[in-house]
Scaffold this motif. Structure first.
Motif, mmCIF file in Angstrom:
data_model
loop_
_atom_site.group_PDB
_atom_site.id
_atom_site.type_symbol
_atom_site.label_atom_id
_atom_site.label_comp_id
_atom_site.label_asym_id
_atom_site.label_seq_id
_atom_site.Cartn_x
_atom_site.Cartn_y
_atom_site.Cartn_z
ATOM 1 N N ALA A 42 46.186 38.913 30.034
ATOM 2 C CA ALA A 42 45.423 40.130 29.718
ATOM 3 C C ALA A 42 46.374 41.268 29.362
ATOM 4 O O ALA A 42 46.154 42.018 28.410
ATOM 5 N N THR A 43 47.459 41.368 30.122
ATOM 6 C CA THR A 43 48.453 42.426 29.858
ATOM 7 C C THR A 43 49.080 42.247 28.470
ATOM 8 O O THR A 43 49.395 43.220 27.789
ATOM 9 N N ASN A 44 49.257 41.000 28.068
ATOM 10 C CA ASN A 44 49.864 40.706 26.768
ATOM 11 C C ASN A 44 48.905 40.869 25.602
ATOM 12 O O ASN A 44 49.273 40.597 24.459
ATOM 13 N N GLY A 45 47.699 41.246 25.871
ATOM 14 C CA GLY A 45 46.732 41.469 24.786
ATOM 15 C C GLY A 45 45.980 40.230 24.357
ATOM 16 O O GLY A 45 45.307 40.220 23.323
ATOM 17 N N THR A 46 46.061 39.166 25.139
ATOM 18 C CA THR A 46 45.312 37.935 24.817
ATOM 19 C C THR A 46 43.835 38.179 25.061
ATOM 20 O O THR A 46 43.455 38.906 25.990
ATOM 21 N N LEU A 47 42.991 37.580 24.249
ATOM 22 C CA LEU A 47 41.550 37.716 24.424
ATOM 23 C C LEU A 47 41.118 36.962 25.670
ATOM 24 O O LEU A 47 41.356 35.758 25.810
ATOM 25 N N ILE A 48 40.482 37.694 26.594
ATOM 26 C CA ILE A 48 39.946 37.073 27.821
ATOM 27 C C ILE A 48 38.434 37.295 27.812
ATOM 28 O O ILE A 48 37.976 38.432 27.714
ATOM 29 N N VAL A 49 37.685 36.227 27.901
ATOM 30 C CA VAL A 49 36.218 36.338 27.892
ATOM 31 C C VAL A 49 35.674 35.735 29.183
ATOM 32 O O VAL A 49 35.978 34.588 29.505
ATOM 33 N N GLY A 50 34.891 36.516 29.896
ATOM 34 C CA GLY A 50 34.246 36.016 31.112
ATOM 35 C C GLY A 50 32.754 35.892 30.874
ATOM 36 O O GLY A 50 32.136 36.807 30.337
ATOM 37 N N ILE A 51 32.177 34.749 31.231
ATOM 38 C CA ILE A 51 30.747 34.515 31.011
ATOM 39 C C ILE A 51 30.053 34.412 32.353
ATOM 40 O O ILE A 51 30.436 33.576 33.188
ATOM 41 N N CYS A 52 29.091 35.291 32.555
ATOM 42 C CA CYS A 52 28.261 35.297 33.762
ATOM 43 C C CYS A 52 29.128 35.390 35.020
ATOM 44 O O CYS A 52 29.697 36.454 35.282
ATOM 45 N N ALA A 53 29.279 34.326 35.797
ATOM 46 C CA ALA A 53 30.134 34.372 36.986
ATOM 47 C C ALA A 53 31.584 34.695 36.596
ATOM 48 O O ALA A 53 32.308 35.347 37.359
ATOM 49 N N GLY A 54 32.003 34.253 35.438
ATOM 50 C CA GLY A 54 33.329 34.565 34.920
ATOM 51 C C GLY A 54 33.495 36.059 34.689
ATOM 52 O O GLY A 54 34.551 36.639 34.974
ATOM 53 N N PHE A 55 32.459 36.694 34.181
ATOM 54 C CA PHE A 55 32.433 38.144 33.983
ATOM 55 C C PHE A 55 32.573 38.836 35.333
ATOM 56 O O PHE A 55 33.371 39.769 35.507
ATOM 57 N N GLN A 56 31.807 38.359 36.289
ATOM 58 C CA GLN A 56 31.830 38.957 37.616
ATOM 59 C C GLN A 56 33.208 38.798 38.256
ATOM 60 O O GLN A 56 33.688 39.684 38.981
ATOM 61 N N ALA A 57 33.873 37.694 37.978
ATOM 62 C CA ALA A 57 35.210 37.454 38.537
ATOM 63 C C ALA A 57 36.263 38.401 37.948
ATOM 64 O O ALA A 57 37.279 38.672 38.577
ATOM 65 N N LEU A 58 36.016 38.903 36.745
ATOM 66 C CA LEU A 58 36.971 39.808 36.095
ATOM 67 C C LEU A 58 36.957 41.204 36.732
ATOM 68 O O LEU A 58 37.874 42.011 36.525
ATOM 69 N N GLY A 59 35.905 41.496 37.516
ATOM 70 C CA GLY A 59 35.758 42.818 38.115
ATOM 71 C C GLY A 59 36.659 42.999 39.331
ATOM 72 O O GLY A 59 37.564 42.198 39.593
ATOM 73 N N ASN A 60 36.368 44.051 40.088
ATOM 74 C CA ASN A 60 37.177 44.367 41.260
ATOM 75 C C ASN A 60 36.720 43.653 42.508
ATOM 76 O O ASN A 60 37.528 43.275 43.353
ATOM 77 N N TYR A 61 35.407 43.474 42.636
ATOM 78 C CA TYR A 61 34.897 42.860 43.858
ATOM 79 C C TYR A 61 33.538 42.228 43.592
ATOM 80 O O TYR A 61 32.772 42.706 42.783
ATOM 81 N N THR A 62 33.258 41.124 44.304
ATOM 82 C CA THR A 62 31.927 40.530 44.216
ATOM 83 C C THR A 62 31.357 40.354 45.619
ATOM 84 O O THR A 62 32.068 39.956 46.548
ATOM 85 N N ARG A 63 30.072 40.668 45.742
ATOM 86 C CA ARG A 63 29.422 40.527 47.046
ATOM 87 C C ARG A 63 28.678 39.193 47.175
ATOM 88 O O ARG A 63 27.986 38.964 48.154
#
Lengths: 232, 205, 390
Positions: free
Chosen positions: B68-89
């Motif tokens: 991500a720091t290198n500018g690579t495209l990172i795509v999170g889908i559904c749970a993957g999206f949630q994992a990209l965040g700061n915290y999940t409950r």
């Protein structure tokens, strides 16, 4: 309300069924899945029957597989536990899984599945029949009919995100889904998928009643315009 | 090459099929040392806390952060999206990868158990890193119907002025998607969103 | 391998399923549906639905479009629709396999019933390319015709504002027992791909050495739903009690001439084709299927006009002698050389070479007892190309 298609899958081919006893060959699952996608269905429910049809398949029959491309969500019914144990790869192309026999087990039995797929992907499958005036639930793996009670219904709705209420006797017969079952047990329709005997002309009615989804069975392949005008 | 992170859960085959149908090469990434460049996809159809546990166990968290720091495209889908965040409950709760300023929480119990179904989505492409926009030609907005299936929703950590298209219409306070240059999260499932999903695959072109 | 206790079938290209009866007999879906046809289904109600709901719809100039190929079935369909005073457009899509019998019967049909007609000749060069590719890749010579036929008739019906396309027999239903009679079957993209094109899509022809432009492959693609919305294609056998063999004989009353096919039991079905009971039939065997004649014999058994024992004997007799001579397909149609044909026979024929004949079958290897062939009938002219003025 979502409108899905329900097909029976066996050895790479799809079948249609009348009452889940009488099977008729439909065709290659690849063609069926593509057609369901193009017809505008919201999702597809693939049933792997416990008692598979007796069929004369040949190598020249082009077959498909569950994990081939399908542009709409897939819900798999039948043998999910077995697949988890022996062939988990097949489940990597499935968005939701539906259970029947686990519903008759203690609630903790389904927790393992929830941990893997997430709660939103776990659906209950409740086939029912009306026998001598009494509604019975069908436990597929043990091939047993059990009298339905409100407590049982409450239990399955507490552990599953949605429940497919499957009228077995009406499967394949257009317009014969038994709505009295819904009123008798006060089913929470907003988390219920009606399957078995639902016809395209019933869609408005079921939508008004508040069902979250319906599954059309055999009829989904009989014409290109089965659900024309319906927005996915 | 598009890399689909495979930690043993998630609908990785569906994503692979979706990319294959769009004539895009992809492979399942089962170990971080197999990575040789290209976009990274975090799959959905999983419990996000469970997914995060497995990502850390298999050491994908460092790979994804550095990519991500290198500018690579990172795509999170559904749970993957949630994992990209700061915290999940979800589940027992888990710290996220911290790549997007969002948290995951249970959607209000006032509505259905989960959000299941097709909804209209409008995606504003202006925040995407320009090098990932070429597949869309001159379009700056994508509109279509997408499939959602989630019982936990993503909210931004701080108050953000996001266009209305970002917000899930059902709740008004959870996100449909979030774009931060090269990091994109979709709450819906583009791999199962029929025509709209096939259009979205162009992001990898 | 399971076998039907009634008709002896174990499999079929359309797919068969089996179930046990109360008498513990194993019967196939075709026999089960036949039983339903004869004993259970309400044909009066089905006919009412057909005539009241479907056939009452009128188009701008034509009410129905009927695709024909010179068979007796076409006579039955057109006669029935005429009796209901429908305005009919008859459409012939030339597959370049028709013989002079077929053309004669088509002309007679148009004249006898006084119907308007359209003849569509697909581009001969690209059509031959498609057929050659189809033979090489998929072991079939009928695929391109089926694809072109269904596309053309649906597009034509839409263009001419014809609301209904009417076919006669629904073969998957009548032959293999697919579906039930209460299913309101309609022609659809899935139907054509599954039953007419063996699951093969137009894209599979692309990149196969064909030197054609991409737009030329469009002829093989079923039109999108939105393009042909408002046009419904139905099968009469879904609504009328269907006995193909018996119905076909009624065509004589309207001047139909039946064929003289050695390899056919029903001389009214597809006998106007130069290849149907010849090369096409042999390709069925190459693909592991049975000859067409077996379907016709099983229908006789189901209707009680033949015993199973006699059917099995005729099947055995059929496969015990040379049956097929198709060099003219290669030389007259494809434009192949003798050596090309020899190469094909040596390298591409994988089984049942014993069924290949050295020359045209002029006598015997016939099922003469059942076929009532006319010994004095003149030989047919095959692969007759028809064009206006010629």
């Amino acid at each position: 309300m979502r409108v899905g298609a329900c097909v029976i899958f066996y050895k790479g081919h799809c079948f249609q069924s009348f009452g889940l006893n009488d099977f008729k060959f439909l065709g290659s699952s690849k063609n069926v899945f593509e057609a369901v996608d193009h017809h505008g269905f919201s999702e597809i429910c693939i049933i792997r029957p416990a008692k598979p049809p007796l069929t004369g398949l040949m190598s020249s029959h082009r077959s498909g597989d569950i994990d081939s491309y399908l542009g709409i969500p897939t819900i798999l019914v039948g043998g999910v536990e077995k697949s988890l144990a022996h062939d988990p790869g097949i489940l990597r192309s499935i968005e939701r899984v539906a259970f029947n026999s686990l519903l008759f087990e203690p609630e903790c039995a389904i927790q393992k599945v929830v941990d893997i797929f997430g709660k939103q992907a776990v659906v209950g499958m409740l086939p029912f029949v009306l026998k001598d005036g009494i509604y019975m639930a069908y436990n597929v793996s043990s091939d047993v009919l059990i009298e339905l009670t409100s407590d049982f219904i409450s239990k399955i709705y507490s552990i599953c995100d949605e429940v497919v209420i499957h009228d077995i006797c009406a499967h394949g017969k257009s317009g014969e889904f038994d709505l009295q079952f819904i009123t008798k047990f006060e089913i929470p329709v907003h988390r219920t998928i009606a399957c078995g005997g639902v016809s395209p002309s019933d869609l408005k009615r079921f939508s008004k009643l508040g069902f979250s989804a319906v599954y059309l069975d055999n009829i989904s392949l009989h014409s290109d315009s089965v659900i024309d005008g319906y927005l996915r | 090459m598009i890399n689909i992170v495979d930690v043993g859960i998630g609908n990785t085959k569906s994503i692979k099929n979706w990319l294959y149908y769009s004539k895009l090469d992809s492979e399942l990434l089962t170990r971080p040392d197999e990575y040789s460049g290209g976009a990274i996809i975090l799959p959905g159809v999983a419990c996000s806390a469970n997914l995060l546990g497995l990502l850390r166990e298999k050491r994908f968290d460092k790979l994804i952060s550095s990519a991500a720091t290198n500018g690579t495209l990172i795509v999170g889908i559904c749970a993957g999206f949630q994992a990209l965040g700061n915290y999940t409950r979800e589940g027992k709760g888990a710290r996220g990868l911290g790549l997007l300023p969002v948290t995951t929480e249970k959607i209000s119990s006032d509505i259905n158990h989960s959000i299941v179904g097709w909804r209209s989505v409008e995606i504003d492409l202006s925040h995407i890193d320009p090098k990932f926009k070429s597949g869309f030609g001159r379009r700056y907005r994508l509109k279509g119907r997408a499939f959602f299936n989630h019982s936990f929703g993503v909210t931004p950590e701080k108050k953000m002025a996001l266009p209305s298209s970002n917000w899930l219409s059902k709740t008004g306070s959870h996100l449909n998607y979030f774009i931060k240059e090269n990091i994109i999260g979709f709450q819906f499932h583009p791999e199962k969103s029929a025509h709209f999903g096939r259009v979205l695959a162009e992001i990898f072109r | 391998m399971v076998t039907c206790d009634n008709c002896g079938a174990s499999t079929h290209p359309f797919g068969l399923t089996f179930q046990r009866t109360h008498e513990n007999l194993l019967i196939c879906s075709a026999c089960e549906l036949h039983n339903n046809k004869v004993h259970k289904h309400d044909w009066k109600m089905a006919k009412d639905v057909l005539e009241t709901n479907l056939l009452s719809i009128s188009g701008k100039r034509y009410d129905v479009l009927v695709p024909v190929r010179g068979d007796a079935e076409d006579y039955y369909v057109v006669n029935y629709l005429k009796s209901l005073n429908r305005s009919i457009l008859v459409v012939v899509v030339n597959n370049y396999f028709l013989n002079d019998l077929a053309w004669s019967n088509i002309h007679n049909l148009i004249t006898e019933f006084d119907v308007d007609s359209i003849l569509y000749n697909p581009n001969y060069i690209s059509y031959k390319e498609f057929v050659a590719t189809s033979l090489r890749k998929f072991n079939s010579i009928y695929l391109p015709y089926k694809a072109i036929l269904h596309r053309y008739i649906m597009m034509l019906a839409k263009e001419k504002h014809i609301p209904l396309v009417v076919f006669g027999q629904c073969q998957p239903q009548e032959i293999a027992g697919k579906f039930s009679y209460s299913d309101n079957l309609r022609l659809s993209n899935w139907w054509v791909v599954e039953h007419e094109k063996n699951g093969i899509t137009a894209d599979e022809f692309i990149g196969s050495g064909l030197h054609l432009q991409s737009w030329q492959y469009d002829d093989l693609k079923y039109p999108p739903r939105k393009v042909v919305s408002g046009v419904t294609a139905i099968f009469l056998s879904n609504y009328l009690f269907w006995d193909q063999a018996q119905q076909n004989k009624l065509a004589h009353e309207h001047g139909y001439s039946c064929g003289q096919e050695n390899n056919a039991f029903d001389q009214y079905e597809n006998t106007g084709s130069s290849v149907y009971y010849n090369f096409h039939d042999f390709l069925r065997i190459q693909s592991g299927h049975e000859p067409k004649l077996f379907d016709q014999l099983r229908a006789e058994v189901r209707f009680g006009r033949m015993t199973k024992t006699m059917m099995l004997k005729l099947q055995r007799d059929f496969l015990s002698a040379p049956r097929y001579y198709f060099k003219n397909f290669f030389t007259d149609f494809l434009g192949s050389t003798n050596s090309g044909f020899d190469w094909y026979c040596e390298n591409r024929i994988t089984n049942r070479r014993d069924l290949l004949a050295e020359s045209e079958l002029n006598e015997l290897s016939r099922l003469a007892e059942y076929q009532n062939l006319n010994e004095e009938a003149p030989p047919r002219e095959q692969f007759v190309r028809f064009q206006k003025g010629i």
